[in-house]
Design a protein around this motif. Structure first.
Motif, PDB file in Angstrom:
ATOM      1  N   ASN A 175      -1.830 -10.216   5.694  1.00  0.00           N
ATOM      2  CA  ASN A 175      -2.810  -9.437   6.461  1.00  0.00           C
ATOM      3  C   ASN A 175      -4.100  -9.170   5.688  1.00  0.00           C
ATOM      4  O   ASN A 175      -5.017  -8.547   6.220  1.00  0.00           O
ATOM      5  CB  ASN A 175      -2.208  -8.100   6.884  1.00  0.00           C
ATOM      6  CG  ASN A 175      -1.088  -8.253   7.891  1.00  0.00           C
ATOM      7  OD1 ASN A 175      -0.980  -9.288   8.552  1.00  0.00           O
ATOM      8  ND2 ASN A 175      -0.249  -7.234   8.008  1.00  0.00           N
ATOM      9  N   TYR A 227      -8.216  -5.752   5.655  1.00  0.00           N
ATOM     10  CA  TYR A 227      -6.758  -5.672   5.770  1.00  0.00           C
ATOM     11  C   TYR A 227      -6.386  -5.187   7.168  1.00  0.00           C
ATOM     12  O   TYR A 227      -6.857  -4.135   7.624  1.00  0.00           O
ATOM     13  CB  TYR A 227      -6.181  -4.720   4.727  1.00  0.00           C
ATOM     14  CG  TYR A 227      -4.662  -4.723   4.708  1.00  0.00           C
ATOM     15  CD1 TYR A 227      -3.965  -5.697   3.987  1.00  0.00           C
ATOM     16  CD2 TYR A 227      -3.931  -3.770   5.413  1.00  0.00           C
ATOM     17  CE1 TYR A 227      -2.582  -5.714   3.980  1.00  0.00           C
ATOM     18  CE2 TYR A 227      -2.541  -3.782   5.402  1.00  0.00           C
ATOM     19  CZ  TYR A 227      -1.879  -4.764   4.683  1.00  0.00           C
ATOM     20  OH  TYR A 227      -0.501  -4.784   4.685  1.00  0.00           O
ATOM     21  N   PHE A 229      -4.012  -3.443   9.426  1.00  0.00           N
ATOM     22  CA  PHE A 229      -2.878  -2.524   9.424  1.00  0.00           C
ATOM     23  C   PHE A 229      -1.959  -2.763  10.622  1.00  0.00           C
ATOM     24  O   PHE A 229      -0.742  -2.606  10.530  1.00  0.00           O
ATOM     25  CB  PHE A 229      -3.371  -1.074   9.459  1.00  0.00           C
ATOM     26  CG  PHE A 229      -4.162  -0.684   8.240  1.00  0.00           C
ATOM     27  CD1 PHE A 229      -3.550  -0.575   7.003  1.00  0.00           C
ATOM     28  CD2 PHE A 229      -5.521  -0.428   8.332  1.00  0.00           C
ATOM     29  CE1 PHE A 229      -4.268  -0.204   5.875  1.00  0.00           C
ATOM     30  CE2 PHE A 229      -6.253  -0.061   7.219  1.00  0.00           C
ATOM     31  CZ  PHE A 229      -5.629   0.053   5.984  1.00  0.00           C
ATOM     32  N   SER A 230      -2.579  -3.129  11.741  1.00  0.00           N
ATOM     33  CA  SER A 230      -1.833  -3.385  12.968  1.00  0.00           C
ATOM     34  C   SER A 230      -2.662  -4.308  13.840  1.00  0.00           C
ATOM     35  O   SER A 230      -3.701  -4.824  13.417  1.00  0.00           O
ATOM     36  CB  SER A 230      -1.545  -2.066  13.707  1.00  0.00           C
ATOM     37  OG  SER A 230      -2.762  -1.482  14.168  1.00  0.00           O
TER      38      SER A 230
END
Length: 270
Positions: A175, A227, A229-230
């Protein structure tokens, strides 16, 4: 023979600003033309990300507190025809996966608030940030991207021109995506004179030495990271560092050889 050097400085500034503005307006109109439908098809799956960034700017100016913290909105979107990347927005002229040519606009320049300066510098005039418009060309290769940009001050704060050469890479692991880059930024004499010069009048009023600057070449490095996260939330970080060359460092307004910007952001993807 008539040459551009025969134009007064103010006239050259006005011409460059006008050309940049006309270019952006023309490009925006062209992007809606029928022929562009085939050459630059719209990416209907383009994701819009909106968020907020906290930015800490460590300026080279001689200030009581050299670090200024700003909180700014951030927008990221790219549908293969138009894009927004933080504070920069543009329109593609060419975007074939290897070659990318665009016209863009973004904030530019430094800010000098004499109320926050040290000593006699408090008597100098304010220097304001501006907006730049120009052209950007990116060439993608197997070893990374190479980008060249040129822009001019469309608000005529400095009337200056800038150019930038950059090498960019991309590293992805899960990610996390990291974007290291390095290059050189050119500032012409008009740009440096506005942001780092001290006029004879300012010198007489404050006792600060008068200073006239020339054009400069500033090396810089930058690392950005994103990045996920979801599916909807992502974090963003950037650290950039620029070396201040003699043309700027020799100004009595400056007391540091480096300028840096640290950015942390949170994005929501629609």
């Amino acid at each position: 023979m008539f040459t551009s050097s025969a134009l007064p400085t103010v006239s050259k500034r006005a011409v460059l600003s006008a050309l940049a503005t006309i270019t952006l307006i023309s490009v925006t109109s062209i992007s809606n033309a029928a022929w562009l439908e085939n050459t630059l098809p719209t990416d209907k799956d383009a994701v819009l990300s909106v968020g907020v960034n906290a930015m800490a700017v460590d300026t080279a100016y001689d200030m009581e507190d050299n670090t200024e913290v700003r909180v700014l909105p951030g927008v990221f979107y790219d549908n293969n025809r138009v894009y927004a990347r933080g504070a920069q927005a543009g329109v593609y002229l060419i975007n074939d996966g290897v070659n990318q040519l665009s016209a863009y606009a973004q904030p530019s320049g430094s800010e000098f608030d004499p109320d926050d300066a040290n000593g006699a510098l408090q008597g100098l005039d304010e220097r304001k940030s501006s907006a730049a418009a120009g052209l950007s060309y990116l060439r993608r290769t197997s070893v990374g991207g190479f980008r060249a940009q040129i822009a001019t001050d469309v608000l005529d704060r400095s009337g200056g021109n800038t150019a930038r050469l950059t090498y960019l890479a991309r590293i992805t692991k899960g990610n996390l995506t990291v974007y290291p880059s390095a290059g050189f930024e050119y500032h012409d004499a008009d740009y440096n004179e506005y942001y780092y010069g001290v006029s004879d009048k300012e010198s007489a009023d404050t006792g600060v030495d008068a200073y006239t600057s020339n054009s400069s070449l500033n090396p810089y490095v930058s690392v950005s990271a994103n990045y996920d996260f979801s599916e909807n939330w992502a974090g963003f970080a950037n650290q950039s560092l620029s070396y201040v060359p003699n043309e700027q460092f020799d100004s009595p307004m400056v007391n540091s050889r480096t300028e840096s910007t640290t950015t942390l952001g949170l994005l929501y993807k629609f």
